[in-house]
Write an enzyme that holds these catalytic residues in place. Structure first.
Site, PDB file in Angstrom:
ATOM      1  N   CYS A 298       0.953  -0.793  -0.096  1.00  0.00           N
ATOM      2  CA  CYS A 298       0.380  -0.050  -0.092  1.00  0.00           C
ATOM      3  C   CYS A 298       0.885   1.321   0.112  1.00  0.00           C
ATOM      4  CB  CYS A 298      -0.877   0.576   1.385  1.00  0.00           C
ATOM      5  SG  CYS A 298      -2.146  -1.574   1.311  1.00  0.00           S
ATOM      6  N   ARG A 393     -12.800   0.265  -5.918  1.00  0.00           N
ATOM      7  CA  ARG A 393     -11.596   0.330  -4.922  1.00  0.00           C
ATOM      8  C   ARG A 393     -11.957   1.440  -3.719  1.00  0.00           C
ATOM      9  NH1 ARG A 393      -8.260  -1.588  -1.320  1.00  0.00           N
ATOM     10  NH2 ARG A 393      -8.216  -3.389   0.037  1.00  0.00           N
TER      11      ARG A 393
END
Ligand code: XMP
Length: 477
Positions: A298, A393
């Site tokens: 991430c 998302r």
């Protein structure tokens, strides 16, 4: 002005008085209403982590997989079906054949449904025989009738069979299929020796109340009305609203909409604050998923400047959830000790991407690089995954130039899931043993941590030595 927040590496659990051995610790947990797991681990809904193969492997060991949504809805539902069909106790709707069928029809049915035998029924649906590939081995005339070739002396179960009685019949009669009938000899199910063996080999498998493996699937606020019916038909056990930012009107509306339409447990996320946790719970989430930016791939925290170090995020959300719904700590698990810390902070279970991406059962092939074996691992917000369609998302529209929140990379190949997961769970049990916590609920209540310094973290890892033999549960990439 602001609060301090910690990640797993900032803390250690304080050891305590113990009367329990690690091997005696119970790691069963609740995933969400009505679903129990035998180990507190689920795999991430990512296209380099969870498809049907990995979902089968992890459920066989007591956890569960969440099949990602970078697959077309039909394909995702097909994969859920594959997991649900992998293991049965009593197959409720087995493939059967009528008494009028010819051998050619049977061979075609066996091919189409990939079965090695079928009960034969008369017109009143009563069981009159069984035909298996063994009966067909020396039968070359496809025009013969099934009743001329089938086995008429049937070993069967009547009523509700037990595993013991079924096992005895398989052993005594050396058969491979055991039909189940009601008091009028009408077929109600079929037990296969393959399923009995699989159950025996995997005593900790996470199963539903009919003995099939537990599996979940990812959905989004945009597609839940398309995926929902297909997943329901495929008998999915739970769905996950898979969003990077769960504390939004969009997710709350979708959550309410899904609950109204479908009777399937829903996990919703991701959140990292009490406020987000409370809103998801108030809107009907059956479990909440916590983690904004802790994942190994991430980049949300550096791209957007937003997030909460994962230990604190889990701690805060678990306080808010306080026994109302289970809490899933998603992302940032690097070692088994992080699982102990996540549950110690109040989570009921963890979700793992990175550590599973290198397994044999994850999607994709092994890559050899610089003499070592790797597998690809990428964030669902990486350019590659976004191109494949997962933009919603990250609230990216189809025609928008993508701003990634994840990277693409590779992780070392780790072999089969079974032994790898065993190491993770054994590490957790060791942690529970050090704290004297006999089960997950005791570990959740334990809540004794120390904050450590950078020197403390350095001291925690192997130091001042060159590792000559890698351990199965420790490496520093
Ligand atoms: P680990 O640490 O196990 O974390 O690799 C997996 C979790 O990371 C989340 N995820 C992402 N988060 N950008 C993000 O900010 C991404 O591209 C991304 N892809 C996955 C997800 O929650 C997963 O379970």
């Amino acid at each position: 002005m602001f609060n301090e927040a910690y990640s797993y590496d900032d803390v250690l659990i304080l050891p305590g008085y113990s009367e329990i051995l690690p091997r005696d610790c119970d790691v069963k947990t609740t995933l969400c209403k009505g679903i129990k797991l035998n180990v507190p681990v689920i795999s991430s809904a990512m296209d380099t982590v969870t498809e049907d193969k990995l979902a089968i492997a992890i459920a066989l060991e007591g956890g569960a997989g969440v099949i990602h949504r970078n697959l077309l809805p039909d394909e995702q539902a097909r994969q859920v079906g594959n997991v649900k069909r992998y293991l049965n106790w009593v197959i409720e709707n087995p493939v059967t054949i009528g008494e009028e069928a010819k051998i050619g029809d049977i061979k075609a049915m066996m091919d189409r449904y990939d079965v090695s035998g079928m009960p034969v029924l008369d017109k009143g649906k009563r069981l009159i025989g069984i035909i298996t590939s063994r009966d067909l081995r020396f039968c070359s005339d496809d025009t013969l009738s099934v009743v001329d070739v089938m086995t008429r002396k049937i070993v069967k179960e009547e009523g509700t069979p037990t595993t013991e009685s079924a096992r005895r019949k398989f052993d005594e009669n050396r058969i491979e299929k055991l039909p189940v009938v009601d008091s009028e000899n009408r077929l109600t199910g079929l037990i296969t020796v393959k399923d009995m063996e699989k159950h025996a080999q995997h005593p900790y498998a996470a199963t539903d109340n009919t003995g099939r493996l537990i599996v979940g699937a990812a959905i989004s606020p945009q597609d839940y009305m398309i995926r929902g019916p297909l997943l329901k038909n495929a008998h999915v056990d739970f769905v996950v609203f898979d969003t990077a930012h769960g504390n939004t009107k969009n997710v709350m509306d979708a959550l309410k909409g899904f609950k109204k339409e479908f009777n399937i447990p829903v996990i919703a996320g991701n959140v990292a604050s009490k406020d987000g946790a409370r809103r998801l719970i108030d809107n009907g989430a059956d479990a909440i998923k916590v983690g904004i930016g802790p994942g190994s791939i991430c980049t949300t925290r550096v791209v957007a400047g937003v997030g909460v170090p994962q230990f604190t995020a889990v701690w805060e959300c678990a306080e808010e959830a306080a026994g109302k719904v289970p809490v899933i700590a998603d992302g940032g698990i690097k070692f088994s000790g992080d699982i102990t810390k996540a549950i110690g902070a109040g989570a009921d279970l963890v979700m793992i991407g990175n550590l599973f991406a290198g397994l044999k059962e994850s999607p994709g092939n092994e890559i050899i690089y610089d003499g070592r074996i790797y597998k690809e691992y990428r964030g669902m917000g990486s350019l590659g995954a976004l191109k494949k369609g997962g933009g919603d998302r990250y609230q990216i529209a189809k025609d928008e130039e993508p701003t990634p929140e994840g990277i693409e990379g590779r992780v070392p190949y780790k072999g089969e899931l079974r032994s790898f997961l065993h190491q993770l769970v054994s590490g957790l049990k060791k942690g529970m043993g050090y704290c004297g916590c006999k089960d997950i609920s005791e570990l959740k209540r334990y809540r004794k941590f120390v904050k450590i310094s950078a020197a403390g973290l350095r001291e925690s890892h192997a130091h001042d030595v060159q590792i000559t033999q890698e351990a199965p549960n420790y490496s520093r990439m």
